[in-house]
Design a protein around this motif. Structure first.
Motif, PDB file in Angstrom:
ATOM      1  N   TYR A 154       0.834  -1.200   0.000  1.00 48.72           N
ATOM      2  CA  TYR A 154       0.000   0.000   0.000  1.00 48.72           C
ATOM      3  C   TYR A 154       0.872   1.256   0.000  1.00 48.72           C
ATOM      4  O   TYR A 154       1.988   1.261   0.536  1.00 48.72           O
ATOM      5  CB  TYR A 154      -0.931   0.014   1.210  1.00 48.72           C
ATOM      6  CG  TYR A 154      -2.099  -0.930   1.073  1.00 48.72           C
ATOM      7  CD1 TYR A 154      -3.323  -0.503   0.561  1.00 48.72           C
ATOM      8  CD2 TYR A 154      -1.976  -2.269   1.439  1.00 48.72           C
ATOM      9  CE1 TYR A 154      -4.391  -1.369   0.434  1.00 48.72           C
ATOM     10  CE2 TYR A 154      -3.044  -3.150   1.314  1.00 48.72           C
ATOM     11  CZ  TYR A 154      -4.246  -2.688   0.809  1.00 48.72           C
ATOM     12  OH  TYR A 154      -5.310  -3.555   0.677  1.00 48.72           O
ATOM     13  N   GLN A 181       0.590   1.502 -10.786  1.00 49.23           N
ATOM     14  CA  GLN A 181      -0.448   0.579 -10.351  1.00 49.23           C
ATOM     15  C   GLN A 181      -0.671  -0.573 -11.317  1.00 49.23           C
ATOM     16  O   GLN A 181      -1.450  -1.483 -11.018  1.00 49.23           O
ATOM     17  CB  GLN A 181      -1.763   1.347 -10.140  1.00 49.23           C
ATOM     18  CG  GLN A 181      -1.741   2.244  -8.908  1.00 49.23           C
ATOM     19  CD  GLN A 181      -3.029   3.022  -8.714  1.00 49.23           C
ATOM     20  OE1 GLN A 181      -3.847   3.109  -9.640  1.00 49.23           O
ATOM     21  NE2 GLN A 181      -3.221   3.598  -7.526  1.00 49.23           N
ATOM     22  N   GLY A 187      -2.203  -4.939  -7.671  1.00 43.92           N
ATOM     23  CA  GLY A 187      -2.764  -4.367  -6.467  1.00 43.92           C
ATOM     24  C   GLY A 187      -1.827  -3.468  -5.694  1.00 43.92           C
ATOM     25  O   GLY A 187      -2.264  -2.780  -4.766  1.00 43.92           O
ATOM     26  N   ALA A 190      -1.789   0.788  -4.223  1.00 42.06           N
ATOM     27  CA  ALA A 190      -3.151   1.200  -3.878  1.00 42.06           C
ATOM     28  C   ALA A 190      -3.107   1.958  -2.557  1.00 42.06           C
ATOM     29  O   ALA A 190      -2.244   1.742  -1.716  1.00 42.06           O
ATOM     30  CB  ALA A 190      -4.062  -0.013  -3.770  1.00 42.06           C
ATOM     31  N   GLU A 195      -9.434   0.257  -3.454  1.00 48.07           N
ATOM     32  CA  GLU A 195      -8.629   0.530  -4.642  1.00 48.07           C
ATOM     33  C   GLU A 195      -7.745  -0.654  -4.988  1.00 48.07           C
ATOM     34  O   GLU A 195      -7.532  -0.958  -6.172  1.00 48.07           O
ATOM     35  CB  GLU A 195      -7.777   1.780  -4.416  1.00 48.07           C
ATOM     36  CG  GLU A 195      -7.037   2.244  -5.667  1.00 48.07           C
ATOM     37  CD  GLU A 195      -6.247   3.519  -5.433  1.00 48.07           C
ATOM     38  OE1 GLU A 195      -5.944   4.211  -6.413  1.00 48.07           O
ATOM     39  OE2 GLU A 195      -5.933   3.818  -4.253  1.00 48.07           O
ATOM     40  N   CYS A 196      -7.229  -1.349  -3.979  1.00 47.16           N
ATOM     41  CA  CYS A 196      -6.396  -2.524  -4.224  1.00 47.16           C
ATOM     42  C   CYS A 196      -7.184  -3.606  -4.945  1.00 47.16           C
ATOM     43  O   CYS A 196      -6.711  -4.188  -5.935  1.00 47.16           O
ATOM     44  CB  CYS A 196      -5.853  -3.047  -2.891  1.00 47.16           C
ATOM     45  SG  CYS A 196      -4.845  -4.535  -3.023  1.00 47.16           S
ATOM     46  N   LEU A 197      -8.385  -3.885  -4.467  1.00 43.44           N
ATOM     47  CA  LEU A 197      -9.222  -4.895  -5.119  1.00 43.44           C
ATOM     48  C   LEU A 197      -9.659  -4.434  -6.505  1.00 43.44           C
ATOM     49  O   LEU A 197      -9.747  -5.242  -7.447  1.00 43.44           O
ATOM     50  CB  LEU A 197     -10.440  -5.195  -4.248  1.00 43.44           C
ATOM     51  CG  LEU A 197     -10.155  -5.708  -2.827  1.00 43.44           C
ATOM     52  CD1 LEU A 197     -11.465  -5.968  -2.096  1.00 43.44           C
ATOM     53  CD2 LEU A 197      -9.302  -6.964  -2.866  1.00 43.44           C
ATOM     54  N   GLU A 198      -9.938  -3.146  -6.657  1.00 50.29           N
ATOM     55  CA  GLU A 198     -10.345  -2.613  -7.963  1.00 50.29           C
ATOM     56  C   GLU A 198      -9.229  -2.787  -8.993  1.00 50.29           C
ATOM     57  O   GLU A 198      -9.480  -3.159 -10.151  1.00 50.29           O
ATOM     58  CB  GLU A 198     -10.720  -1.138  -7.823  1.00 50.29           C
ATOM     59  CG  GLU A 198     -11.110  -0.474  -9.140  1.00 50.29           C
ATOM     60  CD  GLU A 198     -11.400   1.004  -8.983  1.00 50.29           C
ATOM     61  OE1 GLU A 198     -11.387   1.714 -10.011  1.00 50.29           O
ATOM     62  OE2 GLU A 198     -11.629   1.445  -7.839  1.00 50.29           O
ATOM     63  N   ILE A 199      -7.983  -2.504  -8.600  1.00 48.19           N
ATOM     64  CA  ILE A 199      -6.853  -2.655  -9.527  1.00 48.19           C
ATOM     65  C   ILE A 199      -6.747  -4.098 -10.009  1.00 48.19           C
ATOM     66  O   ILE A 199      -6.556  -4.363 -11.210  1.00 48.19           O
ATOM     67  CB  ILE A 199      -5.553  -2.210  -8.834  1.00 48.19           C
ATOM     68  CG1 ILE A 199      -5.584  -0.703  -8.571  1.00 48.19           C
ATOM     69  CG2 ILE A 199      -4.342  -2.580  -9.675  1.00 48.19           C
ATOM     70  CD1 ILE A 199      -4.438  -0.212  -7.716  1.00 48.19           C
ATOM     71  N   GLN A 200      -6.892  -5.041  -9.087  1.00 55.62           N
ATOM     72  CA  GLN A 200      -6.779  -6.452  -9.477  1.00 55.62           C
ATOM     73  C   GLN A 200      -7.931  -6.876 -10.373  1.00 55.62           C
ATOM     74  O   GLN A 200      -7.730  -7.642 -11.328  1.00 55.62           O
ATOM     75  CB  GLN A 200      -6.725  -7.321  -8.216  1.00 55.62           C
ATOM     76  CG  GLN A 200      -5.516  -7.031  -7.330  1.00 55.62           C
ATOM     77  CD  GLN A 200      -5.507  -7.856  -6.070  1.00 55.62           C
ATOM     78  OE1 GLN A 200      -5.524  -9.082  -6.115  1.00 55.62           O
ATOM     79  NE2 GLN A 200      -5.495  -7.183  -4.912  1.00 55.62           N
ATOM     80  N   LEU A 250      -8.801 -12.651  -4.640  1.00 52.69           N
ATOM     81  CA  LEU A 250      -7.917 -11.492  -4.709  1.00 52.69           C
ATOM     82  C   LEU A 250      -7.011 -11.447  -3.490  1.00 52.69           C
ATOM     83  O   LEU A 250      -7.278 -12.066  -2.451  1.00 52.69           O
ATOM     84  CB  LEU A 250      -8.748 -10.209  -4.808  1.00 52.69           C
ATOM     85  CG  LEU A 250      -9.754 -10.138  -5.960  1.00 52.69           C
ATOM     86  CD1 LEU A 250     -10.527  -8.823  -5.910  1.00 52.69           C
ATOM     87  CD2 LEU A 250      -9.053 -10.304  -7.301  1.00 52.69           C
ATOM     88  N   PRO A 254      -0.954  -7.475  -1.357  1.00 57.48           N
ATOM     89  CA  PRO A 254      -0.124  -8.059  -2.419  1.00 57.48           C
ATOM     90  C   PRO A 254       1.361  -8.020  -2.118  1.00 57.48           C
ATOM     91  O   PRO A 254       2.126  -8.812  -2.678  1.00 57.48           O
ATOM     92  CB  PRO A 254      -0.472  -7.202  -3.648  1.00 57.48           C
ATOM     93  CG  PRO A 254      -0.997  -5.923  -3.092  1.00 57.48           C
ATOM     94  CD  PRO A 254      -1.686  -6.277  -1.825  1.00 57.48           C
TER      95      PRO A 254
END
Length: 480
Positions: A154, A181, A187, A190, A195-200, A250, A254
């Protein structure tokens, strides 16, 4: 009022803690790594201290620590049937903790010497930045963002403040961050879990409007409120189940796949093995006990050469006294650890034979009274010390648990054993037989354990087990 000055003689007793006694107390609670470091420091500043050679045989000009204290090797501690404890301390097998002058040069290197160096998250990100076609300014921004990257992956930095410190526009930082990103692992960089889950999900091309609504309502996912999730996402049961399964694949952290350093294995201080005669055999791990030797011949020669210099003679005498104190303290530490471990095994012999459900309640005072030591001594011995048993490796403090009274007036039950039963009951649940806290209290009382509902709830929450309502929702959604 008249004041008089009188000269009085008074005799009294007081306990004075000497620096060596303070050091002995500190030595007792040191873990093996700290102990080895302390011994290394003493070896560097005391010319009369040496380490035993790797074969464990001392030469004629050195005196082992076991020669200055009573020999405890081969001693046995017996308890009543059905358990017999053989407490044997292999002092003669103490090994060196470093390759000193007396160490054998033919000793093979340890397995860890062949381990490959691990790549950290920052190393991997730096390599990807170097391979990306950045301009010089963008590369500077990317390096600054990477410096604020946490080991979990993060990014914890205010972009506006970073842009001001670099003298660039906020839009430039946002643009470089969007590029970062896309780095591996998916991930990273983020700023929030969403946002981390959205990127993945975007990299998997699975970020549709329904999934976007699900990511925006992660608090409902945590609450297992599937009815509200279906309404907000506009999907049916099967679609919601597929989306939740997708979320579970996910990685919320990460960066954790990279090791931040070499993993440290737990090395037990005490080993408990089944005895051929029945019961248990307890022994200290010789690899954990540095054998320190005193070079008497060297002390005699140096003392003879400096006999006319009082300052040098005083320094030599002080070093020799410190050396004697160290070997006695190490020997006493080994005896105390062995004595405490022997009593713990005697108290918890049924646990070693039958498992966690039979762990008995035990406190420091019980062990201290049995071995005729103070509770504080037992507490220091059990801190950061580990025991290898047929059931696994446990910290010595694991065997000390709170007692829960029996509803039938019999022997009390251990809190850890009750937690084990709660886990077992929940693991055996089905969708139609989810147990509430009241149900578990009833079952525990039926087996003779007098326990309150709030205690069951406290144990369940401490084990991160959700309530019966949440567990039932998970099972209906297919996560049971």
């Amino acid at each position: 009022m008249q004041y008089l000055a009188n000269l009085l003689q008074r005799q009294k007793q007081s306990l004075v803690i000497t620096p060596q006694l303070i050091q002995s107390i500190r030595l007792l609670q040191l873990a093996h790594g700290e102990l080895h470091q302390f011994v290394e420091q003493e070896l560097e500043k005391n010319p009369f201290l040496e380490l035993a050679s790797s074969d464990g045989i001392a030469s004629d000009d050195v005196v082992s620590s076991s020669e200055n204290t009573p020999d405890i090797a081969g001693q046995e501690a017996k308890v009543d049937a059905p358990t017999r404890v053989d407490a044997r301390e292999p002092l003669g097998e103490w090994k060196s903790i470093r390759n000193g002058a007396n160490a054998s040069s033919e000793q093979p290197p340890g397995f860890e010497e062949f381990a490959a160096s691990t790549e950290t998250l920052h190393d991997d990100v730096a390599r990807q930045i170097a391979l990306t076609a950045f301009t010089s300014r963008d590369r500077l921004i990317a390096g600054a963002l990477a410096n604020h990257l946490e080991t979990t992956g993060y990014l914890q930095v205010d972009l506006s403040e970073l842009a001001a410190s670099l003298g660039v526009r906020d839009a430039d930082v946002e643009r470089v961050l969007a590029t970062l990103q896309h780095f591996d692992p998916p991930g990273i960089f983020a700023r929030t879990l969403s946002e981390c889950l959205e990127i993945q999900l975007r990299q998997r091309d699975r970020f549709d409007p329904a999934m976007e609504a699900l990511i925006a309502n992660l608090e409902l996912v945590a609450q297992r409120d599937f009815r509200a999730l279906k309404r907000r996402c506009g999907v049916d049961d099967d679609d919601l189940l597929d989306m939740l399964h997708e979320i579970r694949t996910l990685d919320p952290r990460p960066g954790n796949r990279f090791q931040s350093g070499r993993p440290e294995a737990i090395i037990p201080d005490v080993r408990v093995l089944p005895s051929n005669a029945g019961g248990w055999q307890i022994e200290l791990n010789p690899d954990m006990l540095p054998k320190v030797l005193i070079n008497q011949t060297y002390f005699s020669e140096v003392s003879r050469l400096t006999a006319h210099d009082s300052k040098d003679q005083a320094f030599l005498n002080e070093c020799f006294q410190n050396a004697n104190w160290l070997v006695r303290s190490l020997d006493q530490r080994a005896k105390t650890i062995l004595k405490v471990a022997t009593e713990i095994v005697r108290q918890q012999d049924v646990f070693l034979e039958r498992g966690t459900a039979y762990l008995r309640p035990l406190n420091l005072k019980t062990v201290a009274d049995a071995i005729e030591m103070h509770e504080s001594t037992v507490s220091r011995v059990t801190s950061n010390k580990y025991m290898l048993t047929p059931r696994g490796v446990f910290e010595l403090k694991y065997f000390f648990t709170v007692a829960i009274a029996s509803s039938e007036g019999g022997e009390a039950h251990s809190a850890e054993a009750i937690r084990h039963r709660i886990r077992a009951m929940i693991a055996a649940e089905t969708e139609d037989s989810v147990l509430s806290d009241d149900n578990m209290v009833a079952q525990l009382r039926g087996s003779g354990i007098d326990i309150a509902r709030r205690t069951v709830a406290k144990y369940r929450e401490a084990m991160n087990i959700p309530s019966s309502v949440q567990r039932r929702r998970e099972m209906r959604a297919g996560f049971g």
